[in-house]
Design an enzyme around this catalytic site. Structure first.
Site, PDB file in Angstrom:
ATOM      1  N   ARG A 156     -11.993  -3.637  -7.424  1.00  0.00           N
ATOM      2  CA  ARG A 156     -11.784  -4.462  -6.242  1.00  0.00           C
ATOM      3  C   ARG A 156     -13.140  -4.787  -5.643  1.00  0.00           C
ATOM      4  O   ARG A 156     -13.919  -3.896  -5.330  1.00  0.00           O
ATOM      5  CB  ARG A 156     -10.930  -3.679  -5.250  1.00  0.00           C
ATOM      6  CG  ARG A 156      -9.927  -4.513  -4.537  1.00  0.00           C
ATOM      7  CD  ARG A 156      -8.986  -3.671  -3.740  1.00  0.00           C
ATOM      8  NE  ARG A 156      -9.634  -2.574  -3.030  1.00  0.00           N
ATOM      9  CZ  ARG A 156      -9.109  -1.977  -1.993  1.00  0.00           C
ATOM     10  NH1 ARG A 156      -7.945  -2.354  -1.518  1.00  0.00           N
ATOM     11  NH2 ARG A 156      -9.725  -0.978  -1.404  1.00  0.00           N
TER      12      ARG A 156
ATOM     13  N   PHE B  44       0.851  -1.196   0.000  1.00  0.00           N
ATOM     14  CA  PHE B  44       0.000   0.000   0.000  1.00  0.00           C
ATOM     15  C   PHE B  44       0.896   1.259   0.000  1.00  0.00           C
ATOM     16  O   PHE B  44       1.938   1.273   0.654  1.00  0.00           O
ATOM     17  CB  PHE B  44      -0.908  -0.032   1.231  1.00  0.00           C
ATOM     18  CG  PHE B  44      -1.997   0.998   1.199  1.00  0.00           C
ATOM     19  CD1 PHE B  44      -3.087   0.840   0.365  1.00  0.00           C
ATOM     20  CD2 PHE B  44      -1.922   2.129   1.995  1.00  0.00           C
ATOM     21  CE1 PHE B  44      -4.101   1.795   0.316  1.00  0.00           C
ATOM     22  CE2 PHE B  44      -2.918   3.087   1.961  1.00  0.00           C
ATOM     23  CZ  PHE B  44      -4.019   2.913   1.121  1.00  0.00           C
TER      24      PHE B  44
ATOM     25  N   ASP C  61       1.748  -5.571   8.041  1.00  0.00           N
ATOM     26  CA  ASP C  61       0.588  -4.697   7.917  1.00  0.00           C
ATOM     27  C   ASP C  61      -0.637  -5.616   7.785  1.00  0.00           C
ATOM     28  O   ASP C  61      -0.729  -6.390   6.827  1.00  0.00           O
ATOM     29  CB  ASP C  61       0.761  -3.799   6.683  1.00  0.00           C
ATOM     30  CG  ASP C  61      -0.379  -2.789   6.526  1.00  0.00           C
ATOM     31  OD1 ASP C  61      -1.519  -3.123   6.913  1.00  0.00           O
ATOM     32  OD2 ASP C  61      -0.134  -1.693   5.991  1.00  0.00           O
TER      33      ASP C  61
ATOM     34  N   TYR D 182     -11.123   0.376  10.482  1.00  0.00           N
ATOM     35  CA  TYR D 182     -12.363   0.849   9.846  1.00  0.00           C
ATOM     36  C   TYR D 182     -12.818  -0.062   8.710  1.00  0.00           C
ATOM     37  O   TYR D 182     -13.809   0.216   8.054  1.00  0.00           O
ATOM     38  CB  TYR D 182     -12.219   2.299   9.347  1.00  0.00           C
ATOM     39  CG  TYR D 182     -10.924   2.605   8.639  1.00  0.00           C
ATOM     40  CD1 TYR D 182     -10.684   2.132   7.352  1.00  0.00           C
ATOM     41  CD2 TYR D 182      -9.920   3.352   9.252  1.00  0.00           C
ATOM     42  CE1 TYR D 182      -9.497   2.396   6.701  1.00  0.00           C
ATOM     43  CE2 TYR D 182      -8.723   3.624   8.616  1.00  0.00           C
ATOM     44  CZ  TYR D 182      -8.524   3.133   7.339  1.00  0.00           C
ATOM     45  OH  TYR D 182      -7.331   3.389   6.698  1.00  0.00           O
ATOM     46  N   LYS D 183     -12.070  -1.131   8.439  1.00  0.00           N
ATOM     47  CA  LYS D 183     -12.477  -2.047   7.363  1.00  0.00           C
ATOM     48  C   LYS D 183     -13.351  -3.142   7.971  1.00  0.00           C
ATOM     49  O   LYS D 183     -14.507  -2.915   8.299  1.00  0.00           O
ATOM     50  CB  LYS D 183     -11.238  -2.626   6.678  1.00  0.00           C
ATOM     51  CG  LYS D 183     -10.302  -1.587   6.061  1.00  0.00           C
ATOM     52  CD  LYS D 183      -9.190  -2.279   5.327  1.00  0.00           C
ATOM     53  CE  LYS D 183      -8.052  -1.363   4.936  1.00  0.00           C
ATOM     54  NZ  LYS D 183      -8.375  -0.250   4.078  1.00  0.00           N
TER      55      LYS D 183
HETATM   56  C1  PLP Z   1      -2.402  -2.017   3.654  1.00  0.00           C
HETATM   57  C2  PLP Z   1      -2.808  -0.664   4.147  1.00  0.00           C
HETATM   58  N1  PLP Z   1      -1.982   0.035   4.950  1.00  0.00           N
HETATM   59  C3  PLP Z   1      -2.332   1.255   5.416  1.00  0.00           C
HETATM   60  C4  PLP Z   1      -3.544   1.823   5.090  1.00  0.00           C
HETATM   61  C5  PLP Z   1      -3.976   3.206   5.502  1.00  0.00           C
HETATM   62  O1  PLP Z   1      -3.490   3.819   6.544  1.00  0.00           O
HETATM   63  P1  PLP Z   1      -4.295   5.015   7.239  1.00  0.00           P
HETATM   64  O2  PLP Z   1      -5.322   4.391   8.097  1.00  0.00           O
HETATM   65  O3  PLP Z   1      -3.247   5.732   7.977  1.00  0.00           O
HETATM   66  O4  PLP Z   1      -4.912   5.836   6.151  1.00  0.00           O
HETATM   67  C6  PLP Z   1      -4.447   1.116   4.275  1.00  0.00           C
HETATM   68  C7  PLP Z   1      -5.777   1.687   3.890  1.00  0.00           C
HETATM   69  O5  PLP Z   1      -6.123   2.809   4.027  1.00  0.00           O
HETATM   70  C8  PLP Z   1      -4.055  -0.136   3.793  1.00  0.00           C
HETATM   71  O6  PLP Z   1      -4.870  -0.823   2.986  1.00  0.00           O
HETATM   72  N1  KYN Z   2      -8.978   4.924   4.485  1.00  0.00           N
HETATM   73  C1  KYN Z   2      -9.524   5.298   3.310  1.00  0.00           C
HETATM   74  C2  KYN Z   2     -10.027   6.589   3.138  1.00  0.00           C
HETATM   75  C3  KYN Z   2     -10.595   6.979   1.941  1.00  0.00           C
HETATM   76  C4  KYN Z   2     -10.698   6.072   0.913  1.00  0.00           C
HETATM   77  C5  KYN Z   2     -10.205   4.799   1.034  1.00  0.00           C
HETATM   78  C6  KYN Z   2      -9.589   4.409   2.227  1.00  0.00           C
HETATM   79  C7  KYN Z   2      -9.003   3.067   2.391  1.00  0.00           C
HETATM   80  O1  KYN Z   2      -8.979   2.551   3.461  1.00  0.00           O
HETATM   81  C8  KYN Z   2      -8.442   2.432   1.201  1.00  0.00           C
HETATM   82  C9  KYN Z   2      -7.902   1.059   1.478  1.00  0.00           C
HETATM   83  N2  KYN Z   2      -6.897   1.033   2.501  1.00  0.00           N
HETATM   84  C10 KYN Z   2      -7.323   0.365   0.270  1.00  0.00           C
HETATM   85  O2  KYN Z   2      -6.843  -0.739   0.430  1.00  0.00           O
HETATM   86  O3  KYN Z   2      -7.358   0.868  -0.829  1.00  0.00           O
END
Ligand code: PLP
Ligand code: KYN
Length: 421
Positions: A385, A134, A211, A236-237
């Site tokens: 996705r 990511f 992660d 939040y997922k």
């Molecule tokens: C693998 C991964 N790492 C990190 C993040 C995001 O981090 P954050 O919660 O700081 O936006 C996401 C999605 O947002 C993710 O899919």
């Molecule tokens: N936190 C977000 C805020 C806005 C839009 C998407 C996200 C996601 O979480 C994306 C996700 N991590 C991803 O795997 O693409």
């Protein structure tokens, strides 16, 4: 092109799959979508709220915040990052108490733990990472490399798969300080062999951070049994903490004393309310906290942890595998005739909770799907996705969603404009 007999039978099988699903009844615990929602296929980005959470948030204002005010800090709020961390760790991460904390965003927690790990391996000048991880993971490590004079060693995995144990074995060595990888790849959904890769990194004397954003709450994880050093993930997922809910961080007990995280705030101090002149880290996981705990942001995920506990994580994983298999079967029948490709491992044991489909037209097609109440997400360069949340997604939803994808691809093929309702 019309839907084949097998395709029609597969679509029709959704009702039977839902009727046989032991978790189907739990879908009623979620707040229904608006009348326009046909298929929510993005719970791997933001989970749906629970009815219990609506009440919980409302009650918090009236029963806790308003009456208790600042006294709340002494009545559980100060310890909430650790108590919630322990609950989350026990239920979803295979982590014994005292190793998981809820705080910060994933990005910030990742920075803190990676920076601490690199500094705990002085003399080792390399961080191993991969090009398919990511963006935030890659960007944070670029920053840490620049700050610490460390070199980044990139693995370039097959984008349809993910990082293998052999690829890690080929690059780790006496100069490796840290290996950072995702348990479930955010695009392909590939499930990494976490125990094997962790052993390989350890044999080279390196630390490993996993992660877990795309696995926490949907794929069982055994951090203690796998001898993992460090982990982070978002809530939040699949944990339904709500938009912007704080992250979690895991640090194995054996490492906590030797790691020193860089954001030295008062809440990670051994005695925050002494307000003394210099920083002295607390013992245990509290030292990985920096500032005031996001108490309101932690309320919703407690409800989801309760529900996962009620369902059982193994049952959640079983339904997740069945849902992803159903998406792959439907895609084979309905979408590959239009040139759609499946960019996720076909073997259930080698994938997490989502499926990546690719097609050159998805960038333009996905907004049209959203307008019609079918909500997957787009990931560049041409990925749709399909995220499945086992506790809130039905097979019927998946069938309706993918049938619409097929219909829009067909209309596009016939040169008809994808009209908006
Ligand atoms: C693998 C991964 N790492 C990190 C993040 C995001 O981090 P954050 O919660 O700081 O936006 C996401 C999605 O947002 C993710 O899919
Ligand atoms: N936190 C977000 C805020 C806005 C839009 C998407 C996200 C996601 O979480 C994306 C996700 N991590 C991803 O795997 O693409």
């Amino acid at each position: 092109m019309t839907t084949s007999t097998t395709g029609s039978q597969l679509l029709a099988s959704a009702a039977g799959l839902d009727a046989a699903d032991p978790l189907a009844v739990l879908r009623e615990r979620f707040v229904p979508g608006d009348g326009e929602l046909i298929a929510y296929l993005d719970g791997n980005s933001l989970g749906r709220p629970l009815i219990a959470t609506r009440e919980h948030l409302f009650r918090f204002v009236d029963d806790v915040w308003a009456p208790r005010l600042i006294r709340g800090w002494d009545e559980g709020w100060m310890d909430s990052p650790l108590t919630l961390g322990d609950a989350l760790g026990a239920l979803t991460l295979g982590a014994a108490a005292g190793q998981t904390v809820v705080a910060d965003s994933t990005t910030v927690m990742l920075y803190k733990l990676c920076r601490a790990a690199v500094c705990a391996r002085p003399g080792r000048r390399q961080i191993v990472l991969d090009t398919e991880n990511f963006p935030t993971d890659r960007y944070v490590l670029e920053g840490i490399a620049a700050e610490t004079g460390t070199q980044l060693v990139w693995i370039e995995p097959d984008p349809l798969e993910g990082v293998t144990a052999d690829e890690v074995a080929a690059v780790v060595g006496p100069d490796t300080a840290l290996v950072v990888l995702s348990h479930v790849a955010f695009k392909s959904g590939f499930l990494a062999d976490t125990p094997a890769i962790t052993r390989i990194a350890h044999a080279a004397g390196a630390l490993v951070l996993w992660d877990l954003c795309h696995s926490a709450g949907v794929v069982p994880v055994e951090l203690d049994a796998w001898d993992v050093d460090l982990a982070v993930g978002c809530t939040y997922k699949y944990l339904n903490g709500g938009p912007g809910a704080p992250a979690f961080g895991y640090v194995a007990s054996r490492l906590q004393g030797e790691l020193r995280q860089p954001v030295q705030g008062w809440m990670g101090h051994a005695e925050p309310f002494t307000m003394g002149p210099g920083y002295a880290p607390a013992t245990g996981m509290r030292r990985f906290i920096s500032g005031t705990p996001p108490v309101v942001g932690m309320l919703a995920m407690r409800d989801m942890l309760d529900l996962i506990g009620e369902a059982g994580l193994d049952a959640v994983r079983a339904k997740s595998s069945a849902l992803t298999a159903y998406v792959i079967d439907l895609a084979d029948e309905l979408l590959t005739p239009f040139g759609v490709e499946i960019a996720t491992p076909r073997e259930a044991a080698r994938r997490g909770g989502h499926v990546m489909l690719t097609h050159p037209s998805f960038r333009e097609l996905i907004p049209a799907l959203w307008e019609r109440g079918v909500i997957p997400d787009f990931r560049p360069p041409q990925g749709m996705r399909v995220g499945l949340s086992p506790l809130s997604t039905s097979f019927g939803e998946v069938a309706a969603g993918l049938a619409l994808v097929a219909r829009l691809l067909e209309e596009r093929g016939q040169g008809r404009l994808i009209s908006v309702r």
